[in-house]
Scaffold this motif. Structure first.
Motif, PDB file in Angstrom:
ATOM      1  N   UNK A  71      -2.844   3.410 -13.051  1.00 42.32           N
ATOM      2  CA  UNK A  71      -2.076   4.512 -13.784  1.00 42.32           C
ATOM      3  C   UNK A  71      -1.462   5.377 -12.810  1.00 42.32           C
ATOM      4  N   UNK A  72      -2.341   5.835 -11.722  1.00 39.00           N
ATOM      5  CA  UNK A  72      -1.844   6.461 -10.422  1.00 39.00           C
ATOM      6  C   UNK A  72      -0.930   5.582  -9.618  1.00 39.00           C
ATOM      7  N   UNK A  73      -0.951   4.435  -9.835  1.00 34.77           N
ATOM      8  CA  UNK A  73      -0.021   3.426  -9.213  1.00 34.77           C
ATOM      9  C   UNK A  73       1.400   3.735  -9.818  1.00 34.77           C
ATOM     10  N   UNK A  74       1.237   3.686 -11.011  1.00 35.46           N
ATOM     11  CA  UNK A  74       2.572   3.838 -11.991  1.00 35.46           C
ATOM     12  C   UNK A  74       3.317   5.067 -11.365  1.00 35.46           C
ATOM     13  N   UNK A  75       2.488   6.159 -11.392  1.00 37.49           N
ATOM     14  CA  UNK A  75       3.017   7.491 -10.966  1.00 37.49           C
ATOM     15  C   UNK A  75       3.599   7.461  -9.629  1.00 37.49           C
ATOM     16  N   UNK A 133      10.512  -8.038  -7.983  1.00 35.77           N
ATOM     17  CA  UNK A 133       9.192  -7.387  -7.870  1.00 35.77           C
ATOM     18  C   UNK A 133       8.263  -7.669  -9.039  1.00 35.77           C
ATOM     19  N   UNK A 134       8.486  -8.234 -10.093  1.00 38.68           N
ATOM     20  CA  UNK A 134       7.838  -8.684 -11.119  1.00 38.68           C
ATOM     21  C   UNK A 134       6.719  -9.882 -10.565  1.00 38.68           C
ATOM     22  N   UNK A 135       7.153 -10.518  -9.703  1.00 36.63           N
ATOM     23  CA  UNK A 135       6.478 -11.564  -9.266  1.00 36.63           C
ATOM     24  C   UNK A 135       5.238 -11.138  -8.395  1.00 36.63           C
ATOM     25  N   UNK A 136       5.619 -10.314  -7.611  1.00 35.62           N
ATOM     26  CA  UNK A 136       4.617  -9.875  -6.634  1.00 35.62           C
ATOM     27  C   UNK A 136       3.586  -8.554  -6.964  1.00 35.62           C
ATOM     28  N   UNK A 137       4.149  -7.706  -7.836  1.00 34.41           N
ATOM     29  CA  UNK A 137       3.445  -6.577  -8.433  1.00 34.41           C
ATOM     30  C   UNK A 137       2.115  -6.781  -9.211  1.00 34.41           C
ATOM     31  N   UNK A 138       2.067  -7.917 -10.052  1.00 34.27           N
ATOM     32  CA  UNK A 138       0.788  -8.007 -10.385  1.00 34.27           C
ATOM     33  C   UNK A 138      -0.377  -8.264  -9.666  1.00 34.27           C
ATOM     34  N   UNK A 139      -0.199  -8.862  -8.269  1.00 32.66           N
ATOM     35  CA  UNK A 139      -1.380  -9.009  -7.250  1.00 32.66           C
ATOM     36  C   UNK A 139      -1.661  -7.663  -6.879  1.00 32.66           C
ATOM     37  N   UNK A 140      -0.874  -6.597  -6.638  1.00 31.27           N
ATOM     38  CA  UNK A 140      -1.092  -5.397  -6.297  1.00 31.27           C
ATOM     39  C   UNK A 140      -1.904  -4.800  -7.600  1.00 31.27           C
ATOM     40  N   UNK A 141      -1.355  -4.702  -8.589  1.00 30.53           N
ATOM     41  CA  UNK A 141      -2.220  -4.020  -9.877  1.00 30.53           C
ATOM     42  C   UNK A 141      -3.576  -4.738  -9.796  1.00 30.53           C
ATOM     43  N   UNK A 142      -3.640  -6.064  -9.648  1.00 22.38           N
ATOM     44  CA  UNK A 142      -5.047  -6.521  -9.870  1.00 22.38           C
ATOM     45  C   UNK A 142      -5.913  -6.164  -8.844  1.00 22.38           C
ATOM     46  N   UNK A 159      -0.833   8.779 -15.830  1.00 26.05           N
ATOM     47  CA  UNK A 159      -1.939   9.141 -15.208  1.00 26.05           C
ATOM     48  C   UNK A 159      -2.771   9.992 -16.352  1.00 26.05           C
ATOM     49  N   UNK A 160      -2.242  10.703 -17.482  1.00 21.59           N
ATOM     50  CA  UNK A 160      -3.130  11.411 -18.224  1.00 21.59           C
ATOM     51  C   UNK A 160      -3.899  10.523 -19.322  1.00 21.59           C
ATOM     52  N   UNK A 161      -3.333   9.009 -19.480  1.00 21.18           N
ATOM     53  CA  UNK A 161      -3.725   8.047 -20.248  1.00 21.18           C
ATOM     54  C   UNK A 161      -5.052   7.514 -19.547  1.00 21.18           C
ATOM     55  N   UNK A 162      -4.696   7.166 -18.329  1.00 23.11           N
ATOM     56  CA  UNK A 162      -5.645   6.699 -17.422  1.00 23.11           C
ATOM     57  C   UNK A 162      -7.117   7.565 -17.149  1.00 23.11           C
TER      58      UNK A 162
END
Length: 462
Positions: free
Chosen positions: A429-433, A407-416, A347-350
């Motif tokens: 980065x908030x999503x990472x948190x 999860x690695x197959x579907x997560x990129x779509x959420x990130x995008x 979050x701090x980086x973002x």
């Protein structure tokens, strides 16, 4: 020493002093892990096929399938490789998956076209997905509980040098002036040859796990191998071994694959899967989204690559730090600390990225990589591999790894989608948190403490 149900393998292994035998087992495992780099050369080979040979075309389905095919192979390899390894044993399964991987690498190097290459690419992923499970999880059966985390972290430290080493070799191949059509084929052949050497070491130096043999009821074989190990260590140390503390061991039970989805093991299956889902999604986000974020801040491609490269030095540094402290902090506490650190730094980086400047961003990405790879070591090499009973160790670890791959197959779509929203890169980065927070809660309430515990105590699920 022996009785009808046990030859006390766990207590006999756990009381062994650190010795040349442990170093030998570690080096063989770490070398096998280091040289199976079909994953590490994926980017450089894809670059040649796309930009030099034009086997792949920008924006094409074939290009998109390059990573997806390999990931799908890893998913199914982890899913089926674990149960097979629990059935046939640690040594045989390592050799089996190594041989499949070597054949797939050589087949890839000899491929006449992209269709044939994709078949071998799928097999490479399948073999590596299975091999990583048995190398990490199987290794936990050979070392004492008191320093198991340290040994596993050291294995991860060596293994994670595969990416920089194979990319360095790729640069050297370019400098020799060989044709691009030979370049990528050589990149496949080098790890094939090194993996053949690893197979020879495993065949000659690596014993079958006496813990696994005991769990299968093969008590005479387990006792014979264990006695050989004890004699080798006594000879190397020149001292008699400490007495065995557990004199009335419980019988080691043989568990079916379905046991993973019942009772106490179901909780571990959930936690193990979530821990590896967190590892895969967070690592993916950093590795793939950081260059895009830097470009969005106005840094050109050369500068963003330079900054990303320096940030990646945090990876080996993080695993090295993890190897020093892994057995000093309870596993659940360690997991929560690392998840909180990733969330906070992410979050701090973002949020601070627009104001940090180039030097500040390099420092932040270095710190973020450090803590992320501490978590990678914790999740993939230590905590998830060690939380299972011996007879279901590879099955449990393999299933959790498979869930992480899904999860690695579907997560990129959420990130995008998040990045394209009004939140932009900061929202990623908030999503990472958020992901880290969910997994931390699961570790606190569902996780099992494994630090310093024997494999037998961890596996007592009644």
């Amino acid at each position: 020493m022996a009785n009808k149900t046990s030859v006390n393998i766990g207590a006999r292994l756990d009381r062994l002093p650190q010795s040349k035998w442990h170093v030998k087992i570690w080096l063989v495992t770490a070398f096998a892990l280091l040289v199976c780099w079909s994953n590490g050369i994926g980017g450089s080979v894809q670059n040649i096929l796309l930009n030099e040979l034009h086997w792949l075309e920008p924006g094409s389905t074939l290009l998109a399938m390059w990573g997806t095919t390999y990931t799908a192979g890893q998913l199914f390899g982890a899913l089926i490789g674990g149960p097979i390894g629990d059935k046939i044993g640690r040594k045989k399964s390592i050799l089996l998956y190594e041989i499949i991987h070597i054949i797939a690498m050589i087949g890839g190097a000899l491929s006449p076209n992209i269709a044939v290459l994709y078949v071998f690419r799928l097999l490479q992923g399948l073999a590596l997905g299975a091999l990583l499970v048995v190398l990490f999880a199987g290794f936990t059966e050979y070392v004492p509980g008191k320093n198991r985390g340290t040994w596993s972290s050291r294995t991860s430290f060596i293994g994670n040098w595969a990416h920089p080493i194979c990319n360095g070799i790729a640069l050297l191949i370019v400098s020799t002036g060989v044709s691009m059509n030979m370049n990528w084929r050589i990149q496949f052949m080098i790890p094939s040859i090194l993996s053949i050497i690893a197979c020879i070491f495993i065949y000659v130096k690596f014993p079958e796990s006496p813990r696994w043999l005991e769990s299968q009821g093969r008590l005479d074989e387990a006792d014979k191998i264990m006695t050989s190990i004890e004699k080798e260590i006594e000879k190397s140390t020149g001292k008699p071994l400490p007495p065995v503390e557990v004199t009335n061991p419980k019988p080691v039970k043989k568990l079916p694959f379905t046991a993973l989805f019942k009772g106490k093991l179901l909780r571990r299956t959930i936690v193990g899967s979530l821990v590896l889902i967190g590892m895969n999604t967070i690592q993916y986000t950093l590795m793939n989204w950081m260059p895009s974020m830097l470009s969005g801040l106005g840094y050109d491609t050369s500068k963003s690559q330079f900054m990303t490269m320096f940030g990646l030095f945090g990876a080996p540094f993080g695993i090295f730090i993890a190897s020093l402290i892994m057995d000093k902090i309870p596993r659940r506490v360690m997991g929560v600390i690392l998840l909180a650190g990733m969330a906070g730094l992410g979050v701090a980086t973002g949020l601070l990225a627009p104001t940090l400047g180039m030097t500040g961003l390099i420092v932040m990405t270095f710190l973020l990589n450090t803590i992320i790879y501490m978590y990678v070591c914790y999740a993939s090499a230590v905590y998830v591999p060690e939380m299972w009973p011996t007879s279901a160790k590879l099955s449990g670890s393999g299933f959790s790894n498979a869930m992480g791959r899904v999860s690695n197959i579907f997560f990129p779509f959420l990130v995008t989608n998040v990045a394209a929203s009004s939140m932009g890169s900061g929202g990623v980065f908030i999503l990472i948190a958020i992901v880290a927070a969910i997994i931390a809660v699961a570790v606190i309430f569902l996780g099992v403490e494994t630090r310093g515990e024997s494999v037998e105590n961890i596996g007592d699920v009644e």
